[in-house]
Enzyme design. Structure first.
Site, PDB file in Angstrom:
ATOM      1  N   ASN A 107      27.735  20.720 -43.714  1.00 49.76           N
ATOM      2  CA  ASN A 107      28.254  19.708 -44.645  1.00 49.76           C
ATOM      3  C   ASN A 107      29.684  20.469 -45.275  1.00 49.76           C
ATOM      4  OD1 ASN A 107      28.255  17.505 -46.481  1.00 49.76           O
ATOM      5  ND2 ASN A 107      27.953  18.984 -48.235  1.00 49.76           N
ATOM      6  N   HIS A 109      32.144  20.306 -48.371  1.00 54.29           N
ATOM      7  CA  HIS A 109      32.454  19.861 -49.954  1.00 54.29           C
ATOM      8  C   HIS A 109      33.904  20.262 -50.356  1.00 54.29           C
ATOM      9  CE1 HIS A 109      30.917  19.120 -53.765  1.00 54.29           C
ATOM     10  NE2 HIS A 109      31.716  20.128 -53.937  1.00 54.29           N
ATOM     11  N   ASP A 146      20.799  22.852 -47.074  1.00 53.85           N
ATOM     12  CA  ASP A 146      19.083  23.268 -47.222  1.00 53.85           C
ATOM     13  C   ASP A 146      18.688  22.150 -48.245  1.00 53.85           C
ATOM     14  OD1 ASP A 146      19.798  26.101 -49.582  1.00 53.85           O
ATOM     15  OD2 ASP A 146      20.257  23.802 -49.783  1.00 53.85           O
ATOM     16  N   ASP A 150      24.601  20.919 -51.999  1.00 52.27           N
ATOM     17  CA  ASP A 150      25.729  22.129 -51.903  1.00 52.27           C
ATOM     18  C   ASP A 150      25.073  23.404 -52.163  1.00 52.27           C
ATOM     19  OD1 ASP A 150      27.447  19.367 -53.868  1.00 52.27           O
ATOM     20  OD2 ASP A 150      27.140  19.697 -51.578  1.00 52.27           O
TER      21      ASP A 150
HETATM   22  C1  GRF Z   1      35.587  14.477 -48.111  1.00 52.54           C
HETATM   23  O1  GRF Z   1      36.696  14.406 -49.086  1.00 52.54           O
HETATM   24  C2  GRF Z   1      34.735  15.225 -48.073  1.00 52.54           C
HETATM   25  O2  GRF Z   1      34.937  16.720 -48.594  1.00 52.54           O
HETATM   26  C3  GRF Z   1      33.403  14.455 -48.863  1.00 52.54           C
HETATM   27  O3  GRF Z   1      33.819  13.359 -48.686  1.00 52.54           O
HETATM   28  C4  GRF Z   1      34.857  12.989 -48.126  1.00 52.54           C
HETATM   29  C5  GRF Z   1      34.736  12.389 -46.890  1.00 52.54           C
HETATM   30  O4  GRF Z   1      35.932  11.707 -46.545  1.00 52.54           O
HETATM   31  N1  GRF Z   1      32.101  15.032 -48.520  1.00 52.54           N
HETATM   32  P1  GRF Z   1      36.227  11.256 -44.815  1.00 52.54           P
HETATM   33  O5  GRF Z   1      35.019  10.285 -44.685  1.00 52.54           O
HETATM   34  O6  GRF Z   1      35.788  12.200 -44.096  1.00 52.54           O
HETATM   35  O7  GRF Z   1      37.532  10.745 -44.856  1.00 52.54           O
END
Ligand code: GRF
Length: 207
Positions: A107, A109, A146, A150
């Site tokens: 993922n 973040h 997990d 986050d």
């Molecule tokens: C990104 O800011 C990412 O960090 C978060 O959600 C957003 C997704 O943006 N998890 P995109 O759909 O990849 O443009």
């Protein structure tokens, strides 16, 4: 490496992966499927334009959550992927999927975990909190998924400068451009070449 990318929105991280495969920053990797819970997600259009199978699987299509969970896991298993990539996926990942893909689901973040993460820290809320706290550096984190939010082993992070006159939107964009779109493809390429190892909940990367 066969990957499934799970999305809900704009798909700019998906686009970074697509572009990185096209220009060779990622090798030995194929996006088998893009799955979104949101039928209107621009990410699905990006997948279709790139000739990648784009599927909408939404909780709204199922009588109960358990049926959705099964359908999502089945959709990934059926395509025999090695890695699941959450790229702005705004749905709670089924527990059975987390277990089935332990250390094979990542993922991204938009903060330097453990700052500004966990329940409620999604979308612009992450950046609003960072600006409210007055941090001088924020950034992005790619981690294994997990059971927590986050909380999985951190694979890679990249810092980004916070400027005094930043708005949440401006900061979000800078973190995407300068961090997310770099470290997500980099991590995928490292995993594709078996250079990422987890030991006692911490990640070691061979360069
Ligand atoms: C990104 O800011 C990412 O960090 C978060 O959600 C957003 C997704 O943006 N998890 P995109 O759909 O990849 O443009």
């Amino acid at each position: 490496l066969k990957i499934a990318v799970l999305v809900s929105g704009g798909g700019t991280n998906l686009q970074a992966i697509i572009d990185s495969i096209a220009d060779g920053r990622i090798t030995d990797t194929e996006i088998k499927v893009v799955i979104s819970n949101n039928p209107k997600a621009k990410a699905l259009e990006r997948a279709a334009k790139a000739g990648i199978e784009a599927v909408c699987i939404s909780p709204k299509q199922y009588a109960d959550r358990e049926l959705f969970n099964d359908a999502l896991l089945e959709a990934v298993n059926a395509r025999g992927v090695d890695l699941i990539v959450l790229a702005g996926f705004m749905v709670v990942v089924p527990e059975k999927m987390i277990k089935a893909y332990r250390n094979r689901m990542i993922n991204i973040h938009p903060s330097l975990i453990p700052s500004f993460c966990g329940t409620g820290y999604y979308g612009l809320h992450v950046h609003e909190a960072a600006l409210k706290r007055g941090v001088k550096i924020s950034g992005a984190t790619v981690h294994f998924v997990d059971e927590g939010t986050d909380t999985g082993p951190i694979i890679m992070q990249k810092p980004v400068e916070v400027r005094p006159d930043d708005t949440p939107e401006v900061l979000q964009r800078r973190i995407m451009e300068q961090a997310e779109w770099q470290i997500m493809p980099k991590v995928i390429d490292l995993i594709a070449h078996d250079k990422v190892h987890v030991k006692d909940g911490r990640v070691f990367v061979e360069e």
